[in-house]
Scaffold this motif. Structure first.
Motif, PDB file in Angstrom:
ATOM      1  N   LEU A 214       0.813  -1.214   0.000  1.00  0.00           N
ATOM      2  CA  LEU A 214       0.000   0.000   0.000  1.00  0.00           C
ATOM      3  C   LEU A 214       0.849   1.268   0.000  1.00  0.00           C
ATOM      4  O   LEU A 214       0.340   2.340  -0.326  1.00  0.00           O
ATOM      5  CB  LEU A 214      -0.937   0.014   1.220  1.00  0.00           C
ATOM      6  N   PHE A 215       2.121   1.151   0.359  1.00  0.00           N
ATOM      7  CA  PHE A 215       3.004   2.313   0.352  1.00  0.00           C
ATOM      8  C   PHE A 215       3.526   2.639  -1.042  1.00  0.00           C
ATOM      9  O   PHE A 215       4.302   3.574  -1.207  1.00  0.00           O
ATOM     10  CB  PHE A 215       4.184   2.105   1.313  1.00  0.00           C
ATOM     11  N   ASN A 216       3.116   1.880  -2.028  1.00  0.00           N
ATOM     12  CA  ASN A 216       3.481   2.169  -3.418  1.00  0.00           C
ATOM     13  C   ASN A 216       2.197   2.226  -4.235  1.00  0.00           C
ATOM     14  O   ASN A 216       1.503   1.211  -4.367  1.00  0.00           O
ATOM     15  CB  ASN A 216       4.406   1.079  -3.961  1.00  0.00           C
ATOM     16  N   PRO A 217       1.842   3.383  -4.792  1.00  0.00           N
ATOM     17  CA  PRO A 217       0.584   3.477  -5.545  1.00  0.00           C
ATOM     18  C   PRO A 217       0.533   2.566  -6.763  1.00  0.00           C
ATOM     19  O   PRO A 217      -0.543   2.104  -7.142  1.00  0.00           O
ATOM     20  CB  PRO A 217       0.523   4.954  -5.944  1.00  0.00           C
ATOM     21  N   THR A 218       1.685   2.288  -7.386  1.00  0.00           N
ATOM     22  CA  THR A 218       1.665   1.391  -8.540  1.00  0.00           C
ATOM     23  C   THR A 218       1.339  -0.036  -8.132  1.00  0.00           C
ATOM     24  O   THR A 218       0.688  -0.776  -8.891  1.00  0.00           O
ATOM     25  CB  THR A 218       3.010   1.416  -9.295  1.00  0.00           C
ATOM     26  N   ASP A 219       1.750  -0.450  -6.935  1.00  0.00           N
ATOM     27  CA  ASP A 219       1.393  -1.773  -6.448  1.00  0.00           C
ATOM     28  C   ASP A 219      -0.092  -1.847  -6.118  1.00  0.00           C
ATOM     29  O   ASP A 219      -0.742  -2.876  -6.357  1.00  0.00           O
ATOM     30  CB  ASP A 219       2.230  -2.138  -5.219  1.00  0.00           C
ATOM     31  N   ALA A 220      -0.628  -0.781  -5.525  1.00  0.00           N
ATOM     32  CA  ALA A 220      -2.068  -0.743  -5.256  1.00  0.00           C
ATOM     33  C   ALA A 220      -2.854  -0.846  -6.559  1.00  0.00           C
ATOM     34  O   ALA A 220      -3.863  -1.561  -6.638  1.00  0.00           O
ATOM     35  CB  ALA A 220      -2.429   0.540  -4.509  1.00  0.00           C
ATOM     36  N   ALA A 239      -3.077 -15.158  -9.517  1.00  0.00           N
ATOM     37  CA  ALA A 239      -4.129 -15.807  -8.742  1.00  0.00           C
ATOM     38  C   ALA A 239      -3.618 -16.220  -7.362  1.00  0.00           C
ATOM     39  O   ALA A 239      -4.331 -16.142  -6.367  1.00  0.00           O
ATOM     40  CB  ALA A 239      -4.672 -17.017  -9.498  1.00  0.00           C
ATOM     41  N   GLY A 240      -2.346 -16.655  -7.315  1.00  0.00           N
ATOM     42  CA  GLY A 240      -1.772 -17.023  -6.030  1.00  0.00           C
ATOM     43  C   GLY A 240      -1.675 -15.842  -5.091  1.00  0.00           C
ATOM     44  O   GLY A 240      -1.974 -15.932  -3.896  1.00  0.00           O
ATOM     45  N   LEU A 241      -1.262 -14.694  -5.625  1.00  0.00           N
ATOM     46  CA  LEU A 241      -1.178 -13.491  -4.800  1.00  0.00           C
ATOM     47  C   LEU A 241      -2.563 -13.042  -4.365  1.00  0.00           C
ATOM     48  O   LEU A 241      -2.751 -12.556  -3.252  1.00  0.00           O
ATOM     49  CB  LEU A 241      -0.493 -12.381  -5.584  1.00  0.00           C
ATOM     50  N   ALA A 242      -3.542 -13.200  -5.252  1.00  0.00           N
ATOM     51  CA  ALA A 242      -4.902 -12.825  -4.906  1.00  0.00           C
ATOM     52  C   ALA A 242      -5.420 -13.637  -3.732  1.00  0.00           C
ATOM     53  O   ALA A 242      -6.211 -13.148  -2.921  1.00  0.00           O
ATOM     54  CB  ALA A 242      -5.830 -13.006  -6.120  1.00  0.00           C
ATOM     55  N   GLY A 243      -4.965 -14.905  -3.622  1.00  0.00           N
ATOM     56  CA  GLY A 243      -5.378 -15.718  -2.495  1.00  0.00           C
ATOM     57  C   GLY A 243      -4.617 -15.422  -1.230  1.00  0.00           C
ATOM     58  O   GLY A 243      -5.078 -15.741  -0.129  1.00  0.00           O
ATOM     59  N   THR A 244      -3.425 -14.827  -1.362  1.00  0.00           N
ATOM     60  CA  THR A 244      -2.605 -14.519  -0.191  1.00  0.00           C
ATOM     61  C   THR A 244      -2.929 -13.159   0.390  1.00  0.00           C
ATOM     62  O   THR A 244      -3.063 -12.999   1.608  1.00  0.00           O
ATOM     63  CB  THR A 244      -1.109 -14.575  -0.573  1.00  0.00           C
ATOM     64  N   VAL A 245      -3.041 -12.156  -0.468  1.00  0.00           N
ATOM     65  CA  VAL A 245      -3.297 -10.788  -0.032  1.00  0.00           C
ATOM     66  C   VAL A 245      -4.806 -10.583   0.100  1.00  0.00           C
ATOM     67  O   VAL A 245      -5.566 -10.858  -0.832  1.00  0.00           O
ATOM     68  CB  VAL A 245      -2.708  -9.780  -1.039  1.00  0.00           C
ATOM     69  N   SER A 246      -5.220 -10.096   1.252  1.00  0.00           N
ATOM     70  CA  SER A 246      -6.649  -9.953   1.533  1.00  0.00           C
ATOM     71  C   SER A 246      -7.152  -8.529   1.330  1.00  0.00           C
ATOM     72  O   SER A 246      -8.237  -8.197   1.792  1.00  0.00           O
ATOM     73  CB  SER A 246      -6.939 -10.393   2.977  1.00  0.00           C
ATOM     74  N   LEU A 247      -6.380  -7.683   0.677  1.00  0.00           N
ATOM     75  CA  LEU A 247      -6.791  -6.302   0.447  1.00  0.00           C
ATOM     76  C   LEU A 247      -7.944  -6.264  -0.545  1.00  0.00           C
ATOM     77  O   LEU A 247      -7.845  -6.781  -1.652  1.00  0.00           O
ATOM     78  CB  LEU A 247      -5.613  -5.482  -0.090  1.00  0.00           C
ATOM     79  N   GLY A 248      -9.051  -5.637  -0.143  1.00  0.00           N
ATOM     80  CA  GLY A 248     -10.200  -5.545  -1.016  1.00  0.00           C
ATOM     81  C   GLY A 248     -10.149  -4.328  -1.912  1.00  0.00           C
ATOM     82  O   GLY A 248      -9.285  -3.448  -1.761  1.00  0.00           O
ATOM     83  N   VAL A 249     -11.085  -4.266  -2.840  1.00  0.00           N
ATOM     84  CA  VAL A 249     -11.147  -3.141  -3.771  1.00  0.00           C
ATOM     85  C   VAL A 249     -11.310  -1.807  -3.051  1.00  0.00           C
ATOM     86  O   VAL A 249     -10.622  -0.832  -3.379  1.00  0.00           O
ATOM     87  CB  VAL A 249     -12.280  -3.367  -4.801  1.00  0.00           C
ATOM     88  N   PRO A 250     -12.205  -1.683  -2.043  1.00  0.00           N
ATOM     89  CA  PRO A 250     -12.330  -0.389  -1.346  1.00  0.00           C
ATOM     90  C   PRO A 250     -11.025   0.070  -0.697  1.00  0.00           C
ATOM     91  O   PRO A 250     -10.702   1.263  -0.727  1.00  0.00           O
ATOM     92  CB  PRO A 250     -13.414  -0.662  -0.289  1.00  0.00           C
ATOM     93  N   THR A 251     -10.274  -0.869  -0.125  1.00  0.00           N
ATOM     94  CA  THR A 251      -8.997  -0.511   0.506  1.00  0.00           C
ATOM     95  C   THR A 251      -7.995  -0.014  -0.519  1.00  0.00           C
ATOM     96  O   THR A 251      -7.282   0.978  -0.291  1.00  0.00           O
ATOM     97  CB  THR A 251      -8.414  -1.726   1.247  1.00  0.00           C
ATOM     98  N   LEU A 252      -7.928  -0.679  -1.657  1.00  0.00           N
ATOM     99  CA  LEU A 252      -6.971  -0.289  -2.698  1.00  0.00           C
ATOM    100  C   LEU A 252      -7.349   1.050  -3.317  1.00  0.00           C
ATOM    101  O   LEU A 252      -6.481   1.892  -3.587  1.00  0.00           O
ATOM    102  CB  LEU A 252      -6.915  -1.376  -3.782  1.00  0.00           C
ATOM    103  N   VAL A 253      -8.651   1.267  -3.538  1.00  0.00           N
ATOM    104  CA  VAL A 253      -9.098   2.562  -4.064  1.00  0.00           C
ATOM    105  C   VAL A 253      -8.798   3.671  -3.054  1.00  0.00           C
ATOM    106  O   VAL A 253      -8.330   4.759  -3.422  1.00  0.00           O
ATOM    107  CB  VAL A 253     -10.600   2.521  -4.394  1.00  0.00           C
ATOM    108  N   ALA A 254      -9.058   3.395  -1.773  1.00  0.00           N
ATOM    109  CA  ALA A 254      -8.770   4.386  -0.726  1.00  0.00           C
ATOM    110  C   ALA A 254      -7.283   4.717  -0.667  1.00  0.00           C
ATOM    111  O   ALA A 254      -6.903   5.873  -0.427  1.00  0.00           O
ATOM    112  CB  ALA A 254      -9.253   3.867   0.630  1.00  0.00           C
TER     113      ALA A 254
END
Length: 276
Positions: A214-220, A239-254
């Motif tokens: 989250l400290f890098n906007p390009t990663d978000a 897909a593997g990262l999607a199963g590991t990282v639990s950050l949702g769309v609202p969190t990433l947009v925020a």
């Protein structure tokens, strides 16, 4: 409000006169069409949806190109006018300094929005004409990619405006802007990858990885587009990262919104104290 509109209109007219609008639109459009027409050719044998291929390709292109365009547009927006002496003339009108910063940001945002919507819209039209039976979920991913691209562009416009407010010269602002682009787009992820390889999962957990991303906007942005939709994440290899990282769309947009608001607020505060 009138002052903001006037300053934004001034920035837009200057961008048109300096060919920023045309250059950015043609560049994004040409690359987007190339990736659309050439990059989707394997879909017939792999079974991947053509539009999903385009979303993955354009997301990677956006991470590399859109931050650079945004920084090039905005890095000298304040310090450049100070050096040319036109800032004194502008501040001679009944306009507050925060209105100058925000008006310039809005004008640049319009420039970037035109280039992004026209460039990526051309890719969407090409898919509409050439592809068949594109799923509604794929179109939703494509629309989300365009919207998040505007957020990412706004983030780096704000960062570039902050650099311009703090820099003492256009040359220094340009050097810092290019350095920040390299850090956010290239160095940051390489350093994170090296750290994770060295750690071997011994100390760094999923929560720490999420915070660092989250400290890098390009990663978000990358997580939002390449893991936010199941059809895209499977094809993108994340897909593997999607199963590991639990950050949702609202969190990433925020996170992207925060990366825009904070530098813009810092630019406003720095410009308010700047000697002209």
């Amino acid at each position: 409000m009138i002052n903001l509109v006037a300053i934004a209109d001034k920035e837009l007219r200057e961008a048109v006169r300096n060919r920023w609008v045309v250059a950015a639109t043609l560049l994004l459009g040409a690359l987007a069409l190339s990736l659309t027409l050439l990059g989707s050719t394997p879909t017939g044998t792999t079974g991947a949806n053509a539009l999903d291929v385009v979303v993955v390709s354009l997301s990677s292109l956006t991470i590399l190109l859109l931050p650079l365009i945004a920084l090039l547009i905005s890095h000298d927006t304040l310090v450049g006018e100070v050096e040319r002496g036109t800032m004194l003339l502008l501040l001679g009108y009944p306009v507050a300094r925060w209105q100058v910063v925000l008006g310039k940001f809005i004008g640049h945002m319009i420039v970037l929005a035109i280039a992004t919507l026209v460039g990526f819209g051309a890719a969407g039209v090409a898919i509409l004409v050439t592809a068949r039976d594109v799923a509604a979920e794929s179109w939703a991913a494509f629309a989300a990619m365009i919207g998040s691209s505007l957020l990412l562009g706004g983030t780096f416009l704000a960062i570039g405006t902050c650099v311009s407010a703090l820099a003492r010269s256009r040359g220094a602002a340009a050097a810092v802007a290019i350095g920040l682009w390299l850090v956010f787009v290239v160095v940051y992820d390489l350093a994170l990858l090296g750290l994770l390889v060295a750690d071997q999962g011994a100390h760094i957990g999923a929560g720490a990885i999420e915070a660092v991303l989250l400290f890098n906007p390009t990663d978000a942005y990358r997580l939002l587009n390449l893991t936010g939709f199941a059809n895209v994440s499977l094809f993108s290899g994340m897909a593997g990262l999607a199963g590991t990282v639990s950050l949702g769309v609202p969190t990433l947009v925020a996170a992207l919104v925060a990366w825009t608001v904070v530098p813009l607020a810092a630019a406003t505060a720095a410009f308010a104290r700047k000697e002209i």
